[in-house]
Design a protein around this motif. Structure first.
Motif, mmCIF file in Angstrom:
data_model
loop_
_atom_site.group_PDB
_atom_site.id
_atom_site.type_symbol
_atom_site.label_atom_id
_atom_site.label_comp_id
_atom_site.label_asym_id
_atom_site.label_seq_id
_atom_site.Cartn_x
_atom_site.Cartn_y
_atom_site.Cartn_z
ATOM 1 N N ALA A 143 17.459 -23.533 33.103
ATOM 2 C CA ALA A 143 16.911 -22.338 33.755
ATOM 3 C C ALA A 143 15.596 -21.916 33.096
ATOM 4 O O ALA A 143 14.650 -21.498 33.786
ATOM 5 C CB ALA A 143 17.919 -21.202 33.700
ATOM 6 N N GLY A 144 15.519 -22.034 31.763
ATOM 7 C CA GLY A 144 14.289 -21.688 31.062
ATOM 8 C C GLY A 144 13.133 -22.593 31.444
ATOM 9 O O GLY A 144 11.996 -22.137 31.645
ATOM 10 N N ILE A 145 13.418 -23.885 31.553
ATOM 11 C CA ILE A 145 12.398 -24.847 31.984
ATOM 12 C C ILE A 145 11.910 -24.503 33.380
ATOM 13 O O ILE A 145 10.702 -24.440 33.647
ATOM 14 C CB ILE A 145 12.973 -26.279 31.972
ATOM 15 N N THR A 146 12.863 -24.269 34.282
ATOM 16 C CA THR A 146 12.523 -23.958 35.673
ATOM 17 C C THR A 146 11.733 -22.656 35.756
ATOM 18 O O THR A 146 10.819 -22.518 36.582
ATOM 19 C CB THR A 146 13.800 -23.863 36.521
ATOM 20 N N MET A 147 12.074 -21.704 34.908
ATOM 21 C CA MET A 147 11.350 -20.440 34.896
ATOM 22 C C MET A 147 9.897 -20.654 34.475
ATOM 23 O O MET A 147 8.973 -20.113 35.096
ATOM 24 C CB MET A 147 12.046 -19.460 33.956
ATOM 25 N N CYS A 148 9.675 -21.459 33.447
ATOM 26 C CA CYS A 148 8.306 -21.754 33.010
ATOM 27 C C CYS A 148 7.525 -22.430 34.131
ATOM 28 O O CYS A 148 6.380 -22.056 34.429
ATOM 29 C CB CYS A 148 8.329 -22.657 31.775
ATOM 30 N N ASN A 152 4.294 -20.928 36.249
ATOM 31 C CA ASN A 152 3.050 -21.689 36.327
ATOM 32 C C ASN A 152 2.605 -21.832 37.782
ATOM 33 O O ASN A 152 1.418 -21.671 38.104
ATOM 34 C CB ASN A 152 3.232 -23.085 35.721
ATOM 35 N N LYS A 153 3.552 -22.158 38.654
ATOM 36 C CA LYS A 153 3.234 -22.378 40.059
ATOM 37 C C LYS A 153 2.802 -21.098 40.761
ATOM 38 O O LYS A 153 1.800 -21.071 41.499
ATOM 39 C CB LYS A 153 4.451 -22.984 40.774
ATOM 40 N N GLN A 154 3.542 -20.019 40.515
ATOM 41 C CA GLN A 154 3.273 -18.782 41.258
ATOM 42 C C GLN A 154 2.173 -17.932 40.632
ATOM 43 O O GLN A 154 1.379 -17.315 41.351
ATOM 44 C CB GLN A 154 4.563 -17.961 41.375
ATOM 45 N N PHE A 155 2.109 -17.938 39.304
ATOM 46 C CA PHE A 155 1.188 -17.020 38.627
ATOM 47 C C PHE A 155 0.067 -17.709 37.861
ATOM 48 O O PHE A 155 -0.792 -17.033 37.280
ATOM 49 C CB PHE A 155 1.971 -16.114 37.668
ATOM 50 N N ASN A 227 -1.696 -27.497 21.254
ATOM 51 C CA ASN A 227 -3.141 -27.744 21.264
ATOM 52 C C ASN A 227 -3.576 -28.865 22.200
ATOM 53 O O ASN A 227 -4.767 -28.964 22.531
ATOM 54 C CB ASN A 227 -3.625 -28.059 19.843
ATOM 55 N N HIS A 228 -2.629 -29.723 22.636
ATOM 56 C CA HIS A 228 -3.048 -30.909 23.380
ATOM 57 C C HIS A 228 -2.294 -31.182 24.678
ATOM 58 O O HIS A 228 -2.619 -32.141 25.373
ATOM 59 C CB HIS A 228 -2.919 -32.160 22.484
ATOM 60 N N TYR A 229 -1.279 -30.385 25.015
ATOM 61 C CA TYR A 229 -0.476 -30.681 26.209
ATOM 62 C C TYR A 229 -0.566 -29.538 27.203
ATOM 63 O O TYR A 229 -0.343 -28.372 26.846
ATOM 64 C CB TYR A 229 0.988 -30.913 25.815
ATOM 65 N N GLU A 230 -0.877 -29.871 28.455
ATOM 66 C CA GLU A 230 -1.061 -28.835 29.479
ATOM 67 C C GLU A 230 -0.207 -29.077 30.724
ATOM 68 O O GLU A 230 -0.320 -28.348 31.695
ATOM 69 C CB GLU A 230 -2.540 -28.784 29.902
ATOM 70 N N GLN A 231 0.636 -30.099 30.715
ATOM 71 C CA GLN A 231 1.349 -30.495 31.915
ATOM 72 C C GLN A 231 2.557 -29.599 32.207
ATOM 73 O O GLN A 231 3.149 -28.999 31.311
ATOM 74 C CB GLN A 231 1.793 -31.955 31.800
ATOM 75 N N ASP A 232 2.911 -29.559 33.483
ATOM 76 C CA ASP A 232 4.053 -28.775 33.936
ATOM 77 C C ASP A 232 5.370 -29.450 33.579
ATOM 78 O O ASP A 232 6.388 -28.781 33.372
ATOM 79 C CB ASP A 232 3.957 -28.610 35.457
#
Length: 312
Positions: A143-148, A152-155, A227-232
């Motif tokens: 649930a925490g992963i899905t919330m993050c 990201n998707k909505q906001f 510092n180096h990862y930006e992926q969903d």
């Protein structure tokens, strides 16, 4: 992160959070924020919202969680799902409301299906049935992963999720009821040696295989990802190698210096048969674990032994 960035470490007294705090301090980050549970109860939404509204946090390491071994998870599933859902929901939402630059959410490799192929690739998430003994904890982390990902998707937030393998290190929990397997073995063998006991009981058959990551390695990985990862997508953190519980018990026995017998209680649950993570993604980004299992256990046991001597 700049060295003067305002960074909040949630769970700074735990195994993971304390390692992240040490790593940040070692690298010269000087604007670090942390609170004890008495000062800030992350299960209380009003307290969390007020904290973020006033502190102007820029980066968050969300390492606070209710954790435990097979017995604790199996006996107290309501506590595990309730507390973890509350903690992560409050912190993630408050971080969004406060417009933090980035948040790193720490999950666990126990979220993967019980019978997923080995090694565990990130894309195996939600492809099968969970391990029954820690389902409540795993569902909360999923649930925490899905919330993050949803924020990201909505906001348009920058909330990333990392899945560390089994961890050990300084500030571990050595309680025989609530701890994970490695600290429990260290304590069992140490006390058996001190008390001149003829045998040590180990739960299960000894055949399941586990991977173990030192918390200092994990902390370095967390700073690297911030510092180096930006992926969903989620990303695994591990060493890419595992060991059977029998082999682990024999290694701890050797390091402690216990000369008695190891007895496996085969009526006790084994848990997931194997849980080795695929670390290709993080390795290709440029990070690999540095601390060998034997060296790590030796350092942890030395600290545990010294602490035990002080308490005598």
């Amino acid at each position: 992160m700049e060295l003067n960035s305002k960074i909040y470490i949630a769970g700074h007294r735990g195994l993971v959070g304390s390692a992240i705090l040490r790593a940040l301090q070692k690298k010269g980050y000087r604007n670090l924020v942390y609170r004890t549970r008495a000062e800030l109860d992350l299960r209380n939404k009003e307290e969390v919202d007020q904290f973020f509204a006033t502190e102007e946090i820029e980066y968050v390491f969300l390492a606070a969680a209710k954790v435990g071994g097979i017995v604790a998870n199996n006996d107290n599933p309501a506590d595990f799902i309730r507390d973890n859902l509350l903690i992560q929901s409050h912190v993630i939402d408050a971080a969004y409301q406060a417009k933090v630059n980035k948040l790193l959410f720490l999950g666990s490799t126990c979220i993967y299906p019980r019978h997923a192929p080995q090694p565990l690739k990130e894309e195996y998430l939600l492809t099968g049935e969970l391990e029954s003994t820690n389902r409540a904890y795993a569902v909360a982390k999923i649930a925490g992963i899905t919330m993050c990902q949803s924020y990201n998707k909505q906001f348009g937030t920058s909330f990333i999720s990392a899945m560390p393998t089994n961890m050990y290190g300084p500030n571990d929990n050595f309680d025989l009821i609530n701890s994970h397997v490695l600290p429990a073995l260290i304590r069992k063998f140490h006390e058996a040696m001190i008390n001149d006991e003829s045998s040590v009981e180990v739960w299960g058959t000894g055949t399941p295989k586990r991977e173990f990551l030192h918390s200092d390695d994990l902390a370095e990985a967390c700073l690297f990802l911030m510092n180096h990862y930006e992926q969903d997508e989620i990303i695994n953190i591990g060493v890419g190698d595992d060991i059977s519980i029998r082999e682990l018990a024999e290694l701890v026995q050797k390091i402690v210096g216990y000369e008695g017998e190891i007895v496996f209680n085969t009526s006790a649950p084994d848990g997931t048969p194997r849980k080795l993570v695929d670390v290709t993604r993080i390795n290709e980004l440029g990070w690999t674990a540095q601390i060998s299992l034997e060296d790590g256990i030796r350092s942890v046991y030395a600290a545990f032994r010294d602490e035990a001597l002080i308490k005598q």
